[in-house]
Design a protein around this motif. Sequence first.
Motif, PDB file in Angstrom:
ATOM      1  N   ARG A   1     -48.802  -3.628 -18.496  1.00 48.14           N
ATOM      2  CA  ARG A   1     -47.465  -3.077 -18.688  1.00 48.14           C
ATOM      3  C   ARG A   1     -47.312  -1.856 -17.794  1.00 48.14           C
ATOM      4  O   ARG A   1     -48.241  -1.071 -17.607  1.00 48.14           O
ATOM      5  N   SER A   2     -46.133  -1.696 -17.254  1.00 49.41           N
ATOM      6  CA  SER A   2     -45.883  -0.569 -16.350  1.00 49.41           C
ATOM      7  C   SER A   2     -44.928   0.435 -16.962  1.00 49.41           C
ATOM      8  O   SER A   2     -44.310   1.209 -16.243  1.00 49.41           O
ATOM      9  N   GLY A   3     -44.822   0.463 -18.290  1.00 53.39           N
ATOM     10  CA  GLY A   3     -43.932   1.415 -18.920  1.00 53.39           C
ATOM     11  C   GLY A   3     -42.494   0.952 -18.866  1.00 53.39           C
ATOM     12  O   GLY A   3     -42.181  -0.187 -18.543  1.00 53.39           O
ATOM     13  N   SER A   4     -41.593   1.864 -19.172  1.00 49.27           N
ATOM     14  CA  SER A   4     -40.175   1.546 -19.202  1.00 49.27           C
ATOM     15  C   SER A   4     -39.653   1.272 -17.800  1.00 49.27           C
ATOM     16  O   SER A   4     -40.030   1.955 -16.832  1.00 49.27           O
ATOM     17  N   LEU A   5     -38.775   0.278 -17.699  1.00 49.91           N
ATOM     18  CA  LEU A   5     -38.159  -0.013 -16.405  1.00 49.91           C
ATOM     19  C   LEU A   5     -37.263   1.128 -15.942  1.00 49.91           C
ATOM     20  O   LEU A   5     -36.983   1.243 -14.737  1.00 49.91           O
ATOM     21  N   LEU A   6     -36.808   1.949 -16.863  1.00 50.93           N
ATOM     22  CA  LEU A   6     -35.928   3.056 -16.496  1.00 50.93           C
ATOM     23  C   LEU A   6     -36.648   4.112 -15.665  1.00 50.93           C
ATOM     24  O   LEU A   6     -35.998   5.000 -15.104  1.00 50.93           O
ATOM     25  N   ARG A   7     -37.970   4.030 -15.590  1.00 48.92           N
ATOM     26  CA  ARG A   7     -38.723   4.968 -14.764  1.00 48.92           C
ATOM     27  C   ARG A   7     -38.751   4.561 -13.298  1.00 48.92           C
ATOM     28  O   ARG A   7     -39.215   5.329 -12.450  1.00 48.92           O
ATOM     29  N   ILE A   8     -38.278   3.367 -13.003  1.00 46.69           N
ATOM     30  CA  ILE A   8     -38.262   2.901 -11.613  1.00 46.69           C
ATOM     31  C   ILE A   8     -37.176   3.634 -10.850  1.00 46.69           C
ATOM     32  O   ILE A   8     -36.021   3.704 -11.281  1.00 46.69           O
TER      33      ILE A   8
END
Length: 444
Positions: free
Chosen positions: A253-260
Amino acid sequence: MHRPAPLLLMATGGTLIAADRTVNHPDAVRPPRRPLPPRPVRTPRPPGRLGAYRRIFAAPGTTAFTVGSLLSRAPMGMFGVSLIIMIATTRGSYALAGAVAAAGMAATAVLAPVVARLTDRYGQAGIAVPATAWSVAACLVLLLCVRYDAPSWTLFATYIARSTTPNTGGMARARWAHLYRDDPVARHVANSFEQVADELCFMLGPVLAGFLCTALFPEAGMLVANVLLLSGVLLFAAQRGTEPPAPGRSAARSGSLLRISGLPALLAVFFCTGVIFGALEVTTIAFADARGHASAAGAVLALQAAGSGAAGLLYGLSRPSGPATARFAASVAAMAVLMTLPLLAGGLPALACCLFLAGCATAPTMVNGMTLVQSLAPPARLNEGMTLAVTGILAGISTGAALAGTAAERLPPGTGFWLPVAAGTLAAALALRVHSKGTHGTRT
């Protein structure tokens, strides 16, 4: 000297020729052979304008999953109208109908990304089918509550429970992105086709729902919508050959997509686009009602969807060039400019023409926006990323409708058309910010 009788032989082309039995005689003359007629040269037919769309359906299974996707998406334009007519007819309250619809929209904004995340993790068929079955069952309970005059709170509970409906439009786009991951031109055509399909569903869905609810019985629209939804999802999920691979429980998992980087601003643009849709719908209805033609509001709004669908079909035939961020910024800017046209309309016919033209920038904006989402979101979370975009649009529609409704009650008719102008201007500024960051430098 006696000469033997000639033989009749069949030559090429069906011609009878005489052949001497004494062909080995020194005085015999061999009849000349007739040359074979030249074969006609077939010149290849140039591909038609729609050849690009035919090409993307060359992959096995694409037609079947597209049919399933269209069947399951058609109800998306039916649920809202069916709910409003059903509750307003049976309970005599538009306020109650609007409140139930708003509660369902809020629940969708929360649950849709969760369902999409599970879909990416465990596969489309593994999640879409049970999620749809739950949604349909909850909706059937809603119909029973309406039919047998259950308390009002049961309407809220059951309509919220049906918010697990999967985003089949996002799943279809994820399949195209997987099939043509190495072909940016084909992905562009596929995204354009999907946008046209969306516009068609949202253009015809309300018309079908209104007809069913008024011509048959109040619950007919919702009932037919659920039949289409379930049958479409089952057909869609059965096409396992085109389904993107699921990483499973062990996927990193790469965390929340909102961090992109760039994705929050992109989702904000989708929210502003939803505000435009919601404000245009409510303001157009109020504008038509003030002129005594409330029944024509649906046809006028359908022209906006028609303009967007026509533009999307043509845009898919163009060859994308330059960074996707630049194309996105240009299409959003065009949308913002065209949203000023309804301000110039003095009557309903003029407004219909203005909305048709204003809709022409919507499809290119959505196509380029979805292309950016596909380039930003990790491949294993593609459906989640596109569902976030759709959720942003839905939240914007609710906000735009609420603001336009307040303006319609307190201000002169047509004043609400300033809301799409403001939302479009903000969207253009945000899209320019996305472009200035040079997100991924993508040219897809």
